[in-house]
Design an enzyme around this catalytic site. Sequence first.
Site, short mmCIF file in Angstrom:
data_model
loop_
_atom_site.label_atom_id
_atom_site.label_comp_id
_atom_site.label_asym_id
_atom_site.label_seq_id
_atom_site.Cartn_x
_atom_site.Cartn_y
_atom_site.Cartn_z
N HIS A 3 0.86 -1.22 -0.43
CA HIS A 3 -0.04 0.32 -0.05
C HIS A 3 0.80 1.29 0.02
O HIS A 3 2.17 0.86 0.45
CB HIS A 3 -1.61 0.09 1.51
CG HIS A 3 -2.10 -1.29 1.39
ND1 HIS A 3 -1.90 -2.36 2.36
CD2 HIS A 3 -3.18 -1.41 0.53
CE1 HIS A 3 -2.46 -3.42 1.51
NE2 HIS A 3 -3.15 -2.47 0.83
N TYR B 276 5.39 3.80 0.05
CA TYR B 276 4.95 3.02 -0.09
C TYR B 276 5.65 1.84 0.01
O TYR B 276 7.01 1.55 0.72
CB TYR B 276 5.68 2.54 -1.62
CG TYR B 276 5.12 3.53 -2.98
CD1 TYR B 276 4.10 2.79 -3.51
CD2 TYR B 276 6.05 4.85 -2.93
CE1 TYR B 276 3.67 4.01 -4.76
CE2 TYR B 276 5.18 5.62 -3.80
CZ TYR B 276 4.17 5.15 -4.53
OH TYR B 276 3.46 6.10 -6.06
N CYS B 277 4.53 0.95 1.67
CA CYS B 277 4.32 0.48 2.01
C CYS B 277 5.00 -0.95 1.67
O CYS B 277 3.50 -1.34 1.12
CB CYS B 277 4.13 0.32 3.14
SG CYS B 277 4.38 -0.81 5.17
N ILE B 278 6.13 -1.60 1.23
CA ILE B 278 5.76 -3.02 0.16
C ILE B 278 6.31 -5.35 0.86
O ILE B 278 7.23 -4.62 1.62
CB ILE B 278 6.88 -2.97 -0.54
CG1 ILE B 278 6.43 -1.44 -1.36
CG2 ILE B 278 6.73 -3.76 -1.96
CD1 ILE B 278 5.35 -1.22 -2.41
#
Length: 200
Positions: free
Chosen positions: A155, A168-170
């Site tokens: 997200h 951007y948390c991946i």
Amino acid sequence: MDVMRDRNLLLIFSLAIVIISGWYFTGSHTATAEDQNTNQALENPLAGTDSKWSKPPDEVLKSRLTPLQYKVTQHEGTERPFNNIYWNNREEGIYVDIVSGEPLFSSSDKFKSGTGWPSFTRPLVNNHVVEKTDRMWGMRRTEVRSKFGDSHLGHVFNDGPDPTGLRYCINSASLRFIPKSALIDEGYPEFVSLFESIEK
């Protein structure tokens, strides 16, 4: 008289349908530009796209990916924070989609977010990261997916550092890391100069 007239009208109407049908289906109908574009899209689903990157069939994914990678990328799963391979990776290089190989993020844009997941301020290639509204779990968030692999990545949030203000948390499970020393051998020579400019 009325019966005879009705029969004649029905006969004329039937003949008209036969004539029009024959005209249409024997090729007299000229395809419009929209018809032609639709047919082309069906014949070549990769028309107008970067066909270098593509999503393998599901049976191939199941054989190549770990159960966690498959769950995260194909079923919007989430790995555990601080217990994944790239959350604290500080090596220079790029991160590509584990499914398609398309380049997604760079170590140049990676920062320590304290969340336990790899975090970036922006994508490496903007149009390779697609945003979608996510309303799961009673929340409204912005999901990010890879364009060609259609992998769930994580997200994006509006609480990141400069210069974008984005985070951007991946999921590490969605990524494969290519170190800068292996970019040419792995088929990503266009990104070598990105790290050469940093060294200078």
